[in-house]
Design an enzyme around this catalytic site. Structure first.
Site, PDB file in Angstrom:
ATOM      1  N   TYR A  73      25.576 -49.841  64.458  1.00 36.93           N
ATOM      2  CA  TYR A  73      26.213 -50.500  63.301  1.00 36.93           C
ATOM      3  C   TYR A  73      27.101 -49.523  62.544  1.00 36.93           C
ATOM      4  O   TYR A  73      28.275 -49.808  62.285  1.00 36.93           O
ATOM      5  CB  TYR A  73      25.141 -51.082  62.363  1.00 36.93           C
ATOM      6  CG  TYR A  73      25.740 -51.789  61.164  1.00 36.93           C
ATOM      7  CD1 TYR A  73      26.407 -52.995  61.313  1.00 36.93           C
ATOM      8  CD2 TYR A  73      25.653 -51.237  59.881  1.00 36.93           C
ATOM      9  CE1 TYR A  73      26.974 -53.644  60.223  1.00 36.93           C
ATOM     10  CE2 TYR A  73      26.215 -51.885  58.783  1.00 36.93           C
ATOM     11  CZ  TYR A  73      26.872 -53.084  58.956  1.00 36.93           C
ATOM     12  OH  TYR A  73      27.440 -53.727  57.885  1.00 36.93           O
ATOM     13  N   SER A 133      32.055 -50.957  55.827  1.00 38.48           N
ATOM     14  CA  SER A 133      30.800 -50.797  55.071  1.00 38.48           C
ATOM     15  C   SER A 133      30.762 -49.368  54.553  1.00 38.48           C
ATOM     16  O   SER A 133      31.414 -48.473  55.122  1.00 38.48           O
ATOM     17  CB  SER A 133      29.615 -51.039  56.012  1.00 38.48           C
ATOM     18  OG  SER A 133      28.415 -50.598  55.421  1.00 38.48           O
TER      19      SER A 133
HETATM   20  N1  LIG Z   1      25.657 -57.778  53.022  1.00 39.77           N
HETATM   21  C1  LIG Z   1      25.830 -56.474  53.013  1.00 39.77           C
HETATM   22  O1  LIG Z   1      25.046 -55.726  52.376  1.00 39.77           O
HETATM   23  C2  LIG Z   1      27.009 -55.851  53.709  1.00 39.77           C
HETATM   24  C3  LIG Z   1      27.345 -54.523  53.390  1.00 39.77           C
HETATM   25  C4  LIG Z   1      28.416 -53.939  54.017  1.00 39.77           C
HETATM   26  C5  LIG Z   1      29.156 -54.640  54.935  1.00 39.77           C
HETATM   27  N2  LIG Z   1      28.819 -55.921  55.239  1.00 39.77           N
HETATM   28  C6  LIG Z   1      29.613 -56.647  56.232  1.00 39.77           C
HETATM   29  O2  LIG Z   1      30.097 -57.841  55.655  1.00 39.77           O
HETATM   30  C7  LIG Z   1      30.429 -58.764  56.691  1.00 39.77           C
HETATM   31  C8  LIG Z   1      29.891 -60.136  56.308  1.00 39.77           C
HETATM   32  O3  LIG Z   1      28.488 -60.100  56.257  1.00 39.77           O
HETATM   33  P1  LIG Z   1      27.642 -60.834  55.123  1.00 39.77           P
HETATM   34  O4  LIG Z   1      26.996 -59.791  54.310  1.00 39.77           O
HETATM   35  O5  LIG Z   1      28.459 -61.862  54.451  1.00 39.77           O
HETATM   36  O6  LIG Z   1      26.490 -61.455  56.036  1.00 39.77           O
HETATM   37  P2  LIG Z   1      26.164 -62.962  56.461  1.00 39.77           P
HETATM   38  O7  LIG Z   1      25.960 -63.789  55.253  1.00 39.77           O
HETATM   39  O8  LIG Z   1      25.065 -62.841  57.443  1.00 39.77           O
HETATM   40  O9  LIG Z   1      27.505 -63.457  57.167  1.00 39.77           O
HETATM   41  C9  LIG Z   1      27.855 -63.032  58.466  1.00 39.77           C
HETATM   42  C10 LIG Z   1      28.959 -63.941  58.988  1.00 39.77           C
HETATM   43  O10 LIG Z   1      29.364 -63.457  60.288  1.00 39.77           O
HETATM   44  C11 LIG Z   1      29.362 -64.539  61.190  1.00 39.77           C
HETATM   45  N3  LIG Z   1      29.028 -64.136  62.544  1.00 39.77           N
HETATM   46  C12 LIG Z   1      27.964 -63.393  62.952  1.00 39.77           C
HETATM   47  N4  LIG Z   1      27.941 -63.321  64.298  1.00 39.77           N
HETATM   48  C13 LIG Z   1      29.002 -64.049  64.736  1.00 39.77           C
HETATM   49  C14 LIG Z   1      29.498 -64.380  66.015  1.00 39.77           C
HETATM   50  N5  LIG Z   1      28.899 -63.975  67.148  1.00 39.77           N
HETATM   51  N6  LIG Z   1      30.619 -65.141  66.114  1.00 39.77           N
HETATM   52  C15 LIG Z   1      31.231 -65.593  64.986  1.00 39.77           C
HETATM   53  N7  LIG Z   1      30.817 -65.317  63.753  1.00 39.77           N
HETATM   54  C16 LIG Z   1      29.706 -64.556  63.627  1.00 39.77           C
HETATM   55  C17 LIG Z   1      28.277 -65.503  60.649  1.00 39.77           C
HETATM   56  O11 LIG Z   1      28.569 -66.839  61.066  1.00 39.77           O
HETATM   57  P3  LIG Z   1      27.742 -67.686  62.159  1.00 39.77           P
HETATM   58  O12 LIG Z   1      26.333 -67.199  62.169  1.00 39.77           O
HETATM   59  O13 LIG Z   1      27.940 -69.084  61.680  1.00 39.77           O
HETATM   60  O14 LIG Z   1      28.479 -67.422  63.428  1.00 39.77           O
HETATM   61  C18 LIG Z   1      28.495 -65.370  59.149  1.00 39.77           C
HETATM   62  O15 LIG Z   1      29.491 -66.256  58.718  1.00 39.77           O
HETATM   63  C19 LIG Z   1      29.832 -58.177  57.986  1.00 39.77           C
HETATM   64  O16 LIG Z   1      30.878 -57.615  58.752  1.00 39.77           O
HETATM   65  C20 LIG Z   1      28.882 -57.110  57.483  1.00 39.77           C
HETATM   66  O17 LIG Z   1      28.701 -56.063  58.420  1.00 39.77           O
HETATM   67  C21 LIG Z   1      27.759 -56.554  54.638  1.00 39.77           C
END
Ligand SMILES: NC(=O)c1ccc[n+]([C@@H]2O[C@H](COP(=O)([O-])OP(=O)(O)OC[C@H]3O[C@@H](n4cnc5c(N)ncnc54)[C@H](OP(=O)(O)O)[C@@H]3O)[C@@H](O)[C@H]2O)c1
Length: 268
Positions: A149, A136
């Site tokens: 985080y 991130s």
């Molecule tokens: N969105 C942003 O602004 C942003 C910015 C920078 C970095 N990121 C990073 O991008 C990555 C993806 O996030 P996203 O933005 O796509 O958010 P999201 O839509 O909430 O997706 C998160 C994913 O992680 C999985 N997950 C969460 N806890 C888990 C667990 N205990 N076991 C297995 N899977 C788990 C969820 O699946 P289940 O709930 O089905 O398990 C879901 O598929 C993350 O690492 C996040 O930190 C996001």
């Protein structure tokens, strides 16, 4: 034909990786807790692109999660590992549930390292492969109110660049993907859109495109989006204590703004 394993494939950036890689003709292994959501997605991708898609329902906060995923793979070689699963917590440290932070470290850090250990030796033996670790822009900064985080994402950024250096010239490309705010359910899970401190919202598809291009060029890390790139690089790093104090003012908006974080809720 190559096989990509994507963690956190049930929504957001992970689901967008699945769509794009399926359209490019790759077989997939989808990993997350929401098995029903992934099975439905897998069906659509099989029908649309004629690829093989396996679904592994696994809570990556479990200490033996990498071993379980490896066992479920049953020896299938993985050419591209995308360690994307993750979630965040924010607010005053003393107000954040300790168990929630423990789970966050297990998913965002421990499972990512464990899966890398499990799958990279095979890539090295075959002389080709790739790893994308989702960090991130928060990983570039000291971030009060996002203490766990942002520190976890700093780990992911530095860990990925260390492996990038180790594996250069050995056929395995490693990339730290460092998005700023992306339109996903990340902000529902963390509990507030105030958590998008600075930076410009972009779509998961733009993030995925930037990541795959950067991996192919073995860039080491990428910050998708020009303004997010500028923000990540223009932030002063020193003096560290002054930077931390200024950052505390910048991130203060999340204090009191979070609804109850619901990061353990799962849609099976
Ligand atoms: N969105 C942003 O602004 C942003 C910015 C920078 C970095 N990121 C990073 O991008 C990555 C993806 O996030 P996203 O933005 O796509 O958010 P999201 O839509 O909430 O997706 C998160 C994913 O992680 C999985 N997950 C969460 N806890 C888990 C667990 N205990 N076991 C297995 N899977 C788990 C969820 O699946 P289940 O709930 O089905 O398990 C879901 O598929 C993350 O690492 C996040 O930190 C996001």
């Amino acid at each position: 034909m190559t096989t990509a394993l994507i963690t956190g494939a049930s929504s957001g950036i992970g689901a967008a990786f699945a769509d794009r890689l399926a359209a490019d003709g790759h077989d997939l292994v989808l990993v997350a807790r929401s098995t029903a959501v992934m099975e439905e997605h897998a069906d659509r991708l099989r029908r649309a692109h004629g690829i093989a898609v396996d679904v592994i329902g696994q809570d990556l906060a479990e200490p033996d999660a990498p071993e379980r995923v490896l066992a479920a793979l049953g020896g299938k070689p993985v050419d591209l590992l995308i360690n994307n699963a993750g979630f965040g917590t924010c607010g005053r440290f003393e107000d954040i549930d300790a168990e929630q932070d423990r789970r966050q470290i297990m998913v965002n850090v421990a499972a990512l390292v464990g899966l890398t250990h499990a799958l990279v030796p095979g890539m090295l033996a075959r002389g080709s492969g790739g790893v994308i670790n989702v960090a991130s822009t928060a990983g570039f900064q000291i971030s009060p109110h996002f203490s766990v985080y942002s520190s976890a994402k700093t780990f992911v950024l530095n860990f990925s660049l260390a492996l990038w250096a180790e594996y250069r010239g050995r056929g395995v490309n490693v990339l730290a993907l460092c998005p700023g705010p992306v339109e996903t359910s990340f902000f529902d899970v963390i509990g507030t859109r105030e958590a998008a401190v600075g930076g410009k919202f972009i779509t998961p598809e733009v993030v995925v495109d930037a990541a795959l291009k950067a991996l192919a060029r073995n860039r080491g890390y990428v910050v998708p989006g020009r303004s997010n790139f500028a923000l990540a690089h223009l932030m002063p790093r020193r003096p560290r204590k002054l930077v931390a104090l200024i950052a505390k003012r910048v991130t203060g908006g999340v204090v009191g703004a979070t609804r109850r974080p619901d990061a353990v809720a799962v849609n099976t």
